[in-house]
Design a protein around this motif. Structure first.
Motif, PDB file in Angstrom:
ATOM      1  N   ARG A  14       0.843  -1.189   0.000  1.00  0.00           N
ATOM      2  CA  ARG A  14       0.000   0.000   0.000  1.00  0.00           C
ATOM      3  C   ARG A  14       0.878   1.239   0.000  1.00  0.00           C
ATOM      4  O   ARG A  14       2.020   1.207   0.441  1.00  0.00           O
ATOM      5  CB  ARG A  14      -0.891   0.010   1.234  1.00  0.00           C
ATOM      6  CG  ARG A  14      -1.945  -1.069   1.198  1.00  0.00           C
ATOM      7  CD  ARG A  14      -2.714  -1.074   2.458  1.00  0.00           C
ATOM      8  NE  ARG A  14      -1.814  -1.547   3.514  1.00  0.00           N
ATOM      9  CZ  ARG A  14      -2.203  -2.086   4.643  1.00  0.00           C
ATOM     10  NH1 ARG A  14      -3.470  -2.217   4.902  1.00  0.00           N
ATOM     11  NH2 ARG A  14      -1.341  -2.493   5.542  1.00  0.00           N
ATOM     12  N   ALA A  15       0.301   2.328  -0.491  1.00  0.00           N
ATOM     13  CA  ALA A  15       0.995   3.610  -0.484  1.00  0.00           C
ATOM     14  C   ALA A  15       0.010   4.676  -0.021  1.00  0.00           C
ATOM     15  O   ALA A  15      -1.189   4.559  -0.228  1.00  0.00           O
ATOM     16  CB  ALA A  15       1.531   3.951  -1.867  1.00  0.00           C
ATOM     17  N   TYR A  16       0.538   5.678   0.609  1.00  0.00           N
ATOM     18  CA  TYR A  16      -0.274   6.767   1.139  1.00  0.00           C
ATOM     19  C   TYR A  16       0.217   8.065   0.530  1.00  0.00           C
ATOM     20  O   TYR A  16       1.414   8.285   0.408  1.00  0.00           O
ATOM     21  CB  TYR A  16      -0.161   6.818   2.666  1.00  0.00           C
ATOM     22  CG  TYR A  16      -0.511   5.497   3.286  1.00  0.00           C
ATOM     23  CD1 TYR A  16      -1.830   5.167   3.578  1.00  0.00           C
ATOM     24  CD2 TYR A  16       0.466   4.548   3.539  1.00  0.00           C
ATOM     25  CE1 TYR A  16      -2.162   3.950   4.120  1.00  0.00           C
ATOM     26  CE2 TYR A  16       0.146   3.313   4.090  1.00  0.00           C
ATOM     27  CZ  TYR A  16      -1.166   3.020   4.378  1.00  0.00           C
ATOM     28  OH  TYR A  16      -1.493   1.812   4.904  1.00  0.00           O
ATOM     29  N   PHE A  37       4.171   7.761   0.342  1.00  0.00           N
ATOM     30  CA  PHE A  37       4.889   6.907   1.280  1.00  0.00           C
ATOM     31  C   PHE A  37       4.448   5.471   1.052  1.00  0.00           C
ATOM     32  O   PHE A  37       3.285   5.131   1.237  1.00  0.00           O
ATOM     33  CB  PHE A  37       4.603   7.325   2.724  1.00  0.00           C
ATOM     34  CG  PHE A  37       5.479   6.619   3.711  1.00  0.00           C
ATOM     35  CD1 PHE A  37       6.731   7.111   4.015  1.00  0.00           C
ATOM     36  CD2 PHE A  37       5.058   5.445   4.307  1.00  0.00           C
ATOM     37  CE1 PHE A  37       7.555   6.448   4.911  1.00  0.00           C
ATOM     38  CE2 PHE A  37       5.870   4.773   5.199  1.00  0.00           C
ATOM     39  CZ  PHE A  37       7.122   5.274   5.500  1.00  0.00           C
ATOM     40  N   ALA A  38       5.370   4.637   0.599  1.00  0.00           N
ATOM     41  CA  ALA A  38       5.083   3.226   0.360  1.00  0.00           C
ATOM     42  C   ALA A  38       5.459   2.431   1.605  1.00  0.00           C
ATOM     43  O   ALA A  38       6.396   2.785   2.324  1.00  0.00           O
ATOM     44  CB  ALA A  38       5.874   2.728  -0.840  1.00  0.00           C
ATOM     45  N   ASP A  41       9.070   0.862   0.890  1.00  0.00           N
ATOM     46  CA  ASP A  41      10.094   1.658   0.199  1.00  0.00           C
ATOM     47  C   ASP A  41      10.362   3.018   0.824  1.00  0.00           C
ATOM     48  O   ASP A  41      11.294   3.703   0.437  1.00  0.00           O
ATOM     49  CB  ASP A  41       9.705   1.864  -1.267  1.00  0.00           C
ATOM     50  CG  ASP A  41       9.701   0.570  -2.047  1.00  0.00           C
ATOM     51  OD1 ASP A  41      10.363  -0.383  -1.608  1.00  0.00           O
ATOM     52  OD2 ASP A  41       9.028   0.507  -3.082  1.00  0.00           O
ATOM     53  N   GLY A  42       9.545   3.454   1.739  1.00  0.00           N
ATOM     54  CA  GLY A  42       9.751   4.763   2.348  1.00  0.00           C
ATOM     55  C   GLY A  42       9.027   5.857   1.587  1.00  0.00           C
ATOM     56  O   GLY A  42       8.070   5.609   0.870  1.00  0.00           O
ATOM     57  N   GLY A  43       9.516   7.091   1.744  1.00  0.00           N
ATOM     58  CA  GLY A  43       8.811   8.234   1.203  1.00  0.00           C
ATOM     59  C   GLY A  43       9.442   8.832  -0.045  1.00  0.00           C
ATOM     60  O   GLY A  43      10.651   8.746  -0.251  1.00  0.00           O
ATOM     61  N   TYR A  44       8.586   9.414  -0.856  1.00  0.00           N
ATOM     62  CA  TYR A  44       9.000  10.125  -2.068  1.00  0.00           C
ATOM     63  C   TYR A  44       8.275  11.463  -2.081  1.00  0.00           C
ATOM     64  O   TYR A  44       7.146  11.569  -1.618  1.00  0.00           O
ATOM     65  CB  TYR A  44       8.599   9.340  -3.328  1.00  0.00           C
ATOM     66  CG  TYR A  44       9.179   7.956  -3.407  1.00  0.00           C
ATOM     67  CD1 TYR A  44      10.401   7.732  -4.018  1.00  0.00           C
ATOM     68  CD2 TYR A  44       8.490   6.873  -2.871  1.00  0.00           C
ATOM     69  CE1 TYR A  44      10.928   6.450  -4.097  1.00  0.00           C
ATOM     70  CE2 TYR A  44       9.015   5.591  -2.945  1.00  0.00           C
ATOM     71  CZ  TYR A  44      10.231   5.384  -3.553  1.00  0.00           C
ATOM     72  OH  TYR A  44      10.751   4.122  -3.631  1.00  0.00           O
ATOM     73  N   LEU A  45       8.910  12.482  -2.646  1.00  0.00           N
ATOM     74  CA  LEU A  45       8.281  13.795  -2.772  1.00  0.00           C
ATOM     75  C   LEU A  45       8.167  14.157  -4.249  1.00  0.00           C
ATOM     76  O   LEU A  45       9.138  14.063  -4.987  1.00  0.00           O
ATOM     77  CB  LEU A  45       9.097  14.865  -2.045  1.00  0.00           C
ATOM     78  CG  LEU A  45       9.170  14.746  -0.538  1.00  0.00           C
ATOM     79  CD1 LEU A  45      10.125  15.787   0.029  1.00  0.00           C
ATOM     80  CD2 LEU A  45       7.798  14.897   0.087  1.00  0.00           C
ATOM     81  N   PHE A  46       6.966  14.572  -4.645  1.00  0.00           N
ATOM     82  CA  PHE A  46       6.712  14.979  -6.019  1.00  0.00           C
ATOM     83  C   PHE A  46       6.088  16.362  -6.027  1.00  0.00           C
ATOM     84  O   PHE A  46       5.243  16.676  -5.187  1.00  0.00           O
ATOM     85  CB  PHE A  46       5.741  14.007  -6.716  1.00  0.00           C
ATOM     86  CG  PHE A  46       6.280  12.621  -6.865  1.00  0.00           C
ATOM     87  CD1 PHE A  46       7.118  12.302  -7.921  1.00  0.00           C
ATOM     88  CD2 PHE A  46       5.947  11.638  -5.952  1.00  0.00           C
ATOM     89  CE1 PHE A  46       7.608  11.013  -8.067  1.00  0.00           C
ATOM     90  CE2 PHE A  46       6.436  10.351  -6.085  1.00  0.00           C
ATOM     91  CZ  PHE A  46       7.268  10.037  -7.142  1.00  0.00           C
ATOM     92  N   THR A  47       6.468  17.174  -6.995  1.00  0.00           N
ATOM     93  CA  THR A  47       5.818  18.468  -7.172  1.00  0.00           C
ATOM     94  C   THR A  47       4.521  18.239  -7.931  1.00  0.00           C
ATOM     95  O   THR A  47       4.294  17.173  -8.516  1.00  0.00           O
ATOM     96  CB  THR A  47       6.711  19.432  -7.979  1.00  0.00           C
ATOM     97  OG1 THR A  47       6.916  18.893  -9.290  1.00  0.00           O
ATOM     98  CG2 THR A  47       8.043  19.675  -7.296  1.00  0.00           C
ATOM     99  N   ALA A  48       3.662  19.241  -7.946  1.00  0.00           N
ATOM    100  CA  ALA A  48       2.400  19.138  -8.679  1.00  0.00           C
ATOM    101  C   ALA A  48       2.670  18.932 -10.173  1.00  0.00           C
ATOM    102  O   ALA A  48       1.972  18.167 -10.839  1.00  0.00           O
ATOM    103  CB  ALA A  48       1.560  20.384  -8.450  1.00  0.00           C
ATOM    104  N   ASN A  49       3.720  19.580 -10.691  1.00  0.00           N
ATOM    105  CA  ASN A  49       4.087  19.446 -12.098  1.00  0.00           C
ATOM    106  C   ASN A  49       4.525  18.006 -12.413  1.00  0.00           C
ATOM    107  O   ASN A  49       4.149  17.445 -13.443  1.00  0.00           O
ATOM    108  CB  ASN A  49       5.196  20.437 -12.458  1.00  0.00           C
ATOM    109  CG  ASN A  49       5.454  20.491 -13.944  1.00  0.00           C
ATOM    110  OD1 ASN A  49       4.548  20.329 -14.743  1.00  0.00           O
ATOM    111  ND2 ASN A  49       6.711  20.717 -14.308  1.00  0.00           N
TER     112      ASN A  49
END
Length: 98
Positions: A14-16, A37-38, A41-49
């Motif tokens: 699951r991912a949040y 956040f998977a 796998d931990g967390g990832y940050l994405f911009t809106a673009n």
């Protein structure tokens, strides 16, 4: 030439996703990120673009998407009976307002 394809089993996880503020805002940086956040796998940050580009890529290649079905859990209603004893007012309590 013998080519062997190695199949790897994938454990579903699951991912949040949550909108988070950029705490150390620098020049030309996004004010907010979408944190994904998977479980393993931990967390990832994405911009809106970046998320918009990913959405367009998914629309362009729907055959590569893993089908996911979201279902709401059944609501469970819990009823609890509470008995509260209210002391009876005596003669003096009625007269003097206790």
């Amino acid at each position: 030439m013998n080519t062997t394809k190695i199949m790897k089993t994938v454990r579903h996880q699951r991912a949040y996703i949550k909108l988070v503020n950029n705490k150390k805002l620098r020049t030309n940086a996004s004010k907010q990120y979408l944190q994904v956040f998977a479980e393993t796998d931990g967390g990832y940050l994405f911009t809106a673009n970046e998320m918009e580009k990913a959405k367009k890529r998914a629309e362009k290649n729907p055959e590569d998407l893993y089908p996911v079905e979201f279902t709401e859990p059944k609501t469970k209603v819990i009823t609890k009976e509470v008995i509260v004893e209210v002391p009876a007012k005596g003669l003096f309590a009625k007269i003097f307002g206790f």
